[in-house]
Structure formats: structure tokens, C-alpha cells
Design a protein around this motif. Structure first.
Motif, short mmCIF file in Angstrom:
data_model
loop_
_atom_site.label_atom_id
_atom_site.label_comp_id
_atom_site.label_asym_id
_atom_site.label_seq_id
_atom_site.Cartn_x
_atom_site.Cartn_y
_atom_site.Cartn_z
N GLU A 24 -28.42 -22.32 -31.66
CA GLU A 24 -27.23 -22.25 -30.92
C GLU A 24 -27.07 -23.24 -30.08
OE1 GLU A 24 -27.45 -18.46 -28.73
OE2 GLU A 24 -27.44 -17.30 -30.65
N GLY A 25 -28.25 -23.97 -29.57
CA GLY A 25 -28.09 -25.06 -28.68
C GLY A 25 -28.00 -26.51 -29.22
N LEU A 26 -28.57 -26.36 -30.57
CA LEU A 26 -28.55 -27.65 -31.40
C LEU A 26 -27.15 -27.72 -32.07
CD1 LEU A 26 -32.08 -27.86 -32.82
CD2 LEU A 26 -31.03 -29.36 -30.91
N GLY A 27 -26.63 -26.70 -32.41
CA GLY A 27 -25.54 -26.76 -33.08
C GLY A 27 -25.82 -26.57 -34.69
N TYR A 43 -32.79 -33.06 -33.41
CA TYR A 43 -31.83 -33.22 -32.82
C TYR A 43 -30.63 -32.46 -33.21
CZ TYR A 43 -34.53 -36.94 -30.94
OH TYR A 43 -35.60 -37.85 -30.11
N GLY A 44 -29.62 -31.88 -32.35
CA GLY A 44 -28.29 -31.77 -32.87
C GLY A 44 -27.32 -33.00 -33.09
N ASP A 110 -33.30 -32.36 -24.57
CA ASP A 110 -32.11 -32.74 -25.41
C ASP A 110 -32.46 -32.51 -26.79
OD1 ASP A 110 -34.06 -34.59 -25.49
OD2 ASP A 110 -32.77 -36.39 -25.55
N HIS A 111 -33.58 -31.99 -27.33
CA HIS A 111 -33.85 -31.94 -28.70
C HIS A 111 -35.17 -30.87 -28.49
CE1 HIS A 111 -36.95 -35.13 -27.46
NE2 HIS A 111 -37.58 -34.61 -28.61
N VAL A 112 -35.33 -30.79 -29.93
CA VAL A 112 -36.59 -29.51 -30.25
C VAL A 112 -37.78 -30.43 -30.83
CG1 VAL A 112 -37.20 -27.70 -31.71
CG2 VAL A 112 -35.18 -27.56 -30.32
#
Length: 141
Positions: A24-27, A43-44, A110-112
Motif C-alpha cells: 500500500e505504501g509503495l503503490g 522503490y515505488g 522511502d523504500h523497502v
């Protein structure tokens, strides 16, 4: 905001479940590439575009800048979660991160990142020991 730690396993096909909160957070559009440390960075699209813009602004007259751009861009791949939220992590990214089976998926703002469980356990223990000096080095929180 992408924060937290989740334990998962890589299946026999090289897939890992990306937790729904991270999806959900990344898109919907995701880019995976080598992490600066031995991990896989995901990254999204918005986060990737920000990184792309920062990389694009680096000087092409400096070898280290060219090499960083080459490595991150050449290693990047678009990945899509399947209906069960699994991502296929390409073998070259799993090799870079020394991922075998058990992993941690961690949110870093800002990323995973996907880490081999043993590698992250060692890194985290060292970082916890060094935490006071790290905070001092970055001039507090």
C-alpha cells in the motif's frame, strides 16, 4: 511511511511475500535494484523517480558517479506483486543480497529492503552496539 520489520521466506521460485502495508505504501508500480548494502532495495514509482533524478544530477565526468549510475540503473527491474502479494526477486539480486531462504523485509522510510535473515541479524546487532556513536556522528536525532 515505510517502517517496520517483517519475517518471511523466499519460496523455491525466488518469490517473497511483500507485506500488504508495504504494498500500500509503495503503490502498484515497483522497481527493485541492488541495495548499497547487501540487500535488495524496492522503490515505488515516486521513490524511484526521486532516486533517478538524484542519480541523473551526478557528474558524468567523475568515474565513481558514472559507476554508481551504471550499477543501480543496470540492476533495476520492474517487479509486480501477484494476486497473493508475492514478488519474484531475480536471482542476481538475491545473489547480491546473499539471500537463501529466510529474510527480513524492512521499511526504511522511502523504500523497502529485503535482507537475508542472518545477515540482518548480524548487522542489526552491530548497529545496536554502535548506536550511541552513530547518533553522535549524525549530530543527534
Amino acid at each position: 511511511m515505510l517502517v517496520g520489520t517483517h519475517e518471511h521466506r523466499v519460496d523455491s521460485k525466488g518469490r517473497v511475500v511483500l507485506p500488504s502495508r508495504f504494498r500500500e505504501g509503495l503503490g502498484e508500480e515497483l522497481i527493485a535494484t541492488v541495495g548499497i548494502d547487501p540487500c535488495v532495495s524496492i522503490y515505488g514509482l515516486g521513490g524511484w523517480e526521486g532516486l533517478f533524478n538524484r542519480l541523473s544530477s551526478l557528474s558524468s565526468s567523475r568515474a565513481s558517479h558514472r559507476d554508481l549510475k551504471r550499477l543501480l540503473m543496470a540492476s533495476a527491474v520492474q517487479v509486480e506483486p501477484d494476486s497473493m502479494g508475492r514478488l519474484l526477486v531475480p536471482s542476481y539480486l538475491r545473489e547480491h543480497a546473499k539471500i537463501t531462504r529466510d529474510v527480513y523485509i524492512i521499511g526504511v522510510g522511502d523504500h523497502v529492503e529485503i535482507w537475508d535473515r542472518e545477515e540482518w541479524d548480524r548487522r542489526r546487532a552491530r548497529l545496536m552496539d554502535e548506536l550511541p556513536s552513530i547518533v553522535e556522528e549524525v549530530d543527534g536525532l
